[in-house]
Scaffold this motif. Structure first.
Motif, short mmCIF file in Angstrom:
data_model
loop_
_atom_site.label_atom_id
_atom_site.label_comp_id
_atom_site.label_asym_id
_atom_site.label_seq_id
_atom_site.Cartn_x
_atom_site.Cartn_y
_atom_site.Cartn_z
N CYS A 88 43.68 47.58 29.09
CA CYS A 88 42.80 46.71 30.04
C CYS A 88 43.59 45.82 30.99
N PRO A 89 43.69 45.88 32.22
CA PRO A 89 44.24 44.98 33.35
C PRO A 89 43.63 43.46 33.19
N TRP A 90 44.05 43.17 31.87
CA TRP A 90 43.47 41.61 31.63
C TRP A 90 44.03 40.44 32.38
N LYS A 91 45.24 40.72 33.10
CA LYS A 91 45.93 39.67 33.95
C LYS A 91 45.01 39.68 35.22
N ALA A 92 44.66 40.86 35.46
CA ALA A 92 43.81 40.73 36.84
C ALA A 92 42.36 40.18 36.59
N TRP A 93 41.91 40.45 35.43
CA TRP A 93 40.43 39.94 35.20
C TRP A 93 41.05 38.28 34.92
N PHE A 94 41.91 37.97 34.32
CA PHE A 94 42.21 36.41 34.25
C PHE A 94 42.37 35.65 35.64
N GLN A 95 42.96 36.34 36.38
CA GLN A 95 42.78 35.82 38.05
C GLN A 95 41.46 35.67 38.42
N PHE A 96 40.46 36.41 38.23
CA PHE A 96 39.18 36.38 38.71
C PHE A 96 38.55 35.39 38.02
N ILE A 97 38.59 35.14 36.69
CA ILE A 97 38.00 33.97 36.07
C ILE A 97 38.55 32.80 36.44
N LYS A 98 39.72 32.80 36.75
CA LYS A 98 40.52 31.46 37.13
C LYS A 98 39.71 31.00 38.50
N ILE A 99 39.65 31.99 39.38
CA ILE A 99 39.08 31.45 40.73
C ILE A 99 37.65 31.15 40.48
N LEU A 100 36.92 31.87 39.63
CA LEU A 100 35.39 31.26 39.52
C LEU A 100 35.46 29.78 38.97
#
Length: 632
Positions: A88-100
Motif C-alpha cells: 500500500c502506498p501509505w506515504k502518499a496517503w499519509f501526505q493526504f491525511i496531513k493536508i486535511l
C-alpha cells in the motif's frame, strides 16, 4: 525463464530491511543471465574493486543489471510500485491525511484570528473618535480615487487645541467611552485609583527637533544646527490642561515650528475583550499603547496628524470569568491536542521526506560511481541528468514541515495567552497550507490525463524566463522614466513603488482612465509626454510582450502534444536503465512505468486490477520481478 508477476511470501525480503542496507552481492541471480558454478564464484566487494571474473570469462555478479533494475524501480510512480509489490502506498496517503489535518488547524486558527483582528481594528477606530479632534467616519473609508486629503492642522491654535483635546479626553475616557477601557492593569489586581488618582493617567509627550533653527525669510538667511534632539515630558492628565502654558511655566519652552520635526503623544489603556460566548475562547486582556503623531518634517505649514495603537497581551486575573470556564478550558485543551497532533505528523513527514531524499542521494552516488568505473570513456553525468534523484516535491514538503512546526508552537503559545504573535503564526501557517496543497499536484502529475500542465510548464519555463529577463530591463526603463518625469504631477507615479505597481496594473488593464486623467499640470510638454509614454508602454507590453509570452506557452503546449503521440524524449539515465530490457513493439512501453495508470478514479487509482500490458512488461523484466523487494 518466465517468472510470475507477484512474488510469494517465501521469496519476499522482510519489509524491515531498508533498501540501501541490502547487500547487492547476496541477491539471487537469474540462471539464464549468470550460468556460473556457485562454488567457483569468489566474494566480490563492489566498493573496493571491479567485479571478479570466473574461469570461463563471465562476470560472477552483474552489478550493472542490478543497478539498472534498481533505477527502473526508483523511476516508477507510487501507483506502479503498488502494482509491482502489492504494498500500500501509505506515504502518499499519509501526505493526504496531513493536508486535511493542517487545513482543519488553519480553519480553527483563522476563526480565532478573525475575532482578534476585528477587535483590534475596531478599537483603533474608537481611539480615533475619542482622541483625535475633528475626526469623522468619512475619514475611515478607503475610497479610490481618494475623496479627501490628509488629516492635518494648519494653524497654531488648531495645533494646541488638538493636543489639549487628546489629553482631556484621555482624562475622562472611563466616563465617556462605551468601550471596556480603564487605567487599571488587570494582571496585577490593583486599581490605579486606589493608589493615586493620577498614577495611571500619565501621558508622555516627546518633541523631536533640531537643536538650533532660526530663519529670516525676508533676507533669505537661516541659522541651523542639523543635529536633532528628543525631549520628553511626563504629564498628569487633567480636565483643565493647557499644553502651551505647561511648556512655558514648567519647562520654559515654546514650540518652534522651524525646528520641530515630530511631536508624539503616548499613553496606555487596559481593556478586556469579552467574546460573546464563543467556544474555544476565553476573554483576552490587552494593554493598548496609543500614539498620536504630529508630523512637521515637510514644513509647508501643514502638520499631518495620525494615530497608531498597538495591543499587547496581558495575563488576565483568574477572577475575570467564572461561568462555564471549565467547559471552555476543555475545548482549549482539545485545540492543544490538535496542535500537538499536527506537530507529530509534521515531524514524521519531515523524517520521511528527508529519508526519501537520502535514498535518492545514495542511488545517485551509486550511478555516478558506476559511470566513473565502468564507463570512463563516456562524458560524466551533468546536473540535468541527476536532478531526478532530488525531487523538487520532497524539498517543498520539507519546507512545508519546517513552516508548520514553528507556526504551531506559536499558536499553542497564543492559546496559553503568553504571546500575541498572530501575524507570525498566520504567515507561517498560511504559507505551509499553500505549499501543502501544491504538493497534491505531485500525485496528479503521475496521470497522463492530468500531467499536461506540468509537462507544458517544464517545456516552456526556460524560454519564458529568458524572455521575461529581457522584458524586465525594458520595464525598469519605463519605471524610472515615469517616476522622474510624471512623479511630481501624478499621484500614481509619486514614489518608485507606486510607479512599479501602476505600470503592472496597466499591463492587466487596471484603471487606465484614471491613469490618463489624473495629470495635475498645466505644462503642455509634460502632458504630451504623459500621453506618448502611456500609449507606448501599453502597446508594447499588452500587444507585443504579453502576446509573445502566450505564444511561447502555446509552442510548448504543441510540443508536449506531439510527445504524447510520438513519445517523450528519454533522458540519459532512462536509456541506461532500459539497456538490458527485451525489445518491445512500442519503444515507449517501458517509459509508461514512470506514469500512473489511466484509471477511472483519481482518488483510488490503485484499487483496480493490474492492466494486462503491465503484467506482460514486468514478467518480461525478469530481474526486476525477482529482486523488487531489495529496492524498497
Amino acid at each position: 525463464m518466465t517468472r510470475s508477476l507477484f512474488l510469494s511470501s517465501s521469496d519476499r525480503i522482510s519489509s524491515g530491511i531498508k533498501r540501501d542496507t541490502v547487500p547487492l552481492l547476496n541477491l539471487p541471480f537469474d540462471d539464464l543471465q549468470n550460468n556460473v558454478d556457485a562454488t567457483s564464484t569468489p566474494t566480490v566487494v563492489i566498493e573496493q574493486s571491479p567485479p571478479t571474473r570466473a574461469s570461463n570469462g563471465s562476470c560472477s555478479h552483474d552489478y550493472g543489471t542490478h543497478l539498472r533494475a534498481k533505477l527502473r524501480f526508483f523511476l516508477m510512480s507510487p501507483c506502479w510500485k503498488w502494482h509491482v509489490k502489492r504494498q500500500c502506498p501509505w506515504k502518499a496517503w499519509f501526505q493526504f491525511i496531513k493536508i486535511l489535518i493542517l487545513t482543519s488547524q488553519l480553519y480553527v486558527f483563522g476563526i480565532e484570528r478573525e475575532t482578534h483582528v476585528i477587535y483590534l481594528s475596531e478599537s483603533n477606530v474608537t481611539f480615533h473618535h475619542l482622541f483625535v479632534r475633528g475626526w469623522s467616519s468619512e475619514d475611515e473609508t478607503l475610497p479610490y480615487p481618494k475623496a479627501s486629503g490628509d488629516f492635518a492642522v494648519y494653524t497654531h491654535q488648531d495645533f494646541m487645541d488638538s493636543i489639549n483635546y487628546a489629553v482631556k479626553r484621555f482624562d475622562n475616557v472611563t466616563d465617556i467611552s462605551l468601550g471596556l477601557f480603564d487605567y487599571h492593569d488587570h494582571s496585577t489586581g490593583k486599581s490605579s485609583r486606589s493608589v493615586s488618582e493620577l498614577t495611571g493617567r500619565l501621558i508622555n509627550v516627546c518633541l523631536n527637533r533640531f537643536k538650533t533653527c532660526r530663519i529670516d525669510p525676508t533676507t533669505h538667511t537661516y541659522v541651523l544646527d542639523p543635529h536633532t534632539e528628543n525631549i520628553c515630558f511626563a504629564i498628569n492628565a487633567s480636565n483643565d490642561f493647557d499644553f502651551e502654558k505647561y511648556l512655558l511655566r514648567v519647562h520654559n519652552e515654546t514650540i518652534n515650528y522651524c525646528g520641530l520635526n515630530l511631536l508624539t503623544i503616548e499613553f496606555g489603556l487596559y481593556a478586556i475583550q469579552v467574546k460573546n460566548q464563543k467556544p474555544f475562547s476565553l476573554p483576552d486582556c490587552y494593554h493598548f499603547l496609543v500614539k498620536i503623531i504630529f508630523d512637521n518634517n515637510v514644513r509647508t505649514g501643514k502638520i499631518i496628524q495620525h494615530l497608531n495603537s498597538e495591543a499587547y497581551f496581558r495575563t488576565c486575573n483568574q477572577n475575570v470569568i467564572q461561568h462555564n470556564a471549565s467547559f471552555t478550558l476543555i475545548h482549549r485543551n482539545l485545540l492543544i491536542a490538535l496542535d500537538s497532533m499536527v506537530l507529530f505528523i509534521s515531524v514524521i513527514s519531515f523524517i520521511l521526506c528527508a529519508r526519501s531524499l537520502w535514498f535518492g542521494h545514495c542511488l545517485c552516488k551509486e550511478v555516478r560511481r558506476y559511470y566513473s568505473r565502468e564507463r570512463p570513456d563516456e562524458s560524466p553525468l551533468t546536473w540535468s541528468d541527476i536532478q531526478i534523484f532530488y525531487s523538487f516535491w520532497y524539498f517543498l514538503m520539507i519546507i512545508t514541515d519546517l513552516l508548520v512546526i514553528p507556526g504551531t508552537i506559536i499558536k499553542i503559545a497564543i492559546l496559553f495567552k503568553t504571546i500575541d504573535l498572530y501575524n507570525a503564526a498566520g504567515l507561517l501557517l498560511g504559507l505551509s497550507s499553500l505549499f501543502s496543497w501544491f504538493c497534491i499536484l505531485r500525485y496528479l502529475s503521475f496521470f497522463p490525463k492530468y500531467n499536461l500542465l506540468f509537462e507544458t510548464a517544464q517545456k516552456a519555463l526556460p524560454l519564458i524566463l529568458r524572455f521575461l529577463l529581457c522584458s524586465l530591463i525594458i520595464y525598469c526603463g519605463f519605471m524610472f522614466c515615469g517616476w522622474i518625469v510624471l512623479g511630481p504631477y501624478h499621484t500614481k507615479f509619486r514614489t518608485l513603488s507606486t510607479t512599479f505597481e501602476t505600470l503592472f496594473g496597466l499591463i492587466n488593464g487596471d484603471d487606465m482612465y484614471a491613469t490618463y486623467a489624473n495629470i495635475e499640470t498645466e505644462s503642455v510638454y509634460v502632458w504630451l509626454f504623459s500621453k506618448i509614454y502611456l500609449y507606448s508602454f501599453i502597446c508594447l507590453f499588452i500587444y507585443v510582450i504579453s502576446s509573445l509570452v502566450i505564444a511561447l506557452i502555446i509552442d510548448g503546449y504543441d510540443t508536449v502534444k506531439k510527445y504524447y503521440t510520438d513519445g517523450f524524449p528519454k533522458s540519459r539515465l532512462q536509456k541506461f536503465s532500459e539497456e538490458n530490457l527485451p525489445q518491445r513493439s512500442n519503444q515507449n512501453d517501458w517509459q509508461t512505468l514512470t506514469a500512473a495508470i489511466g484509471a477511472r478514479s483519481v482518488c483510488f487509482p490503485c484499487c483496480f486490477k493490474t492492466p494486462q500490458s503491465l503484467k506482460d512488461m514486468i514478467t518480461a523484466d525478469t530481474y526486476l520481478a525477482r529482486h523488487v523487494n531489495a529496492f524498497s
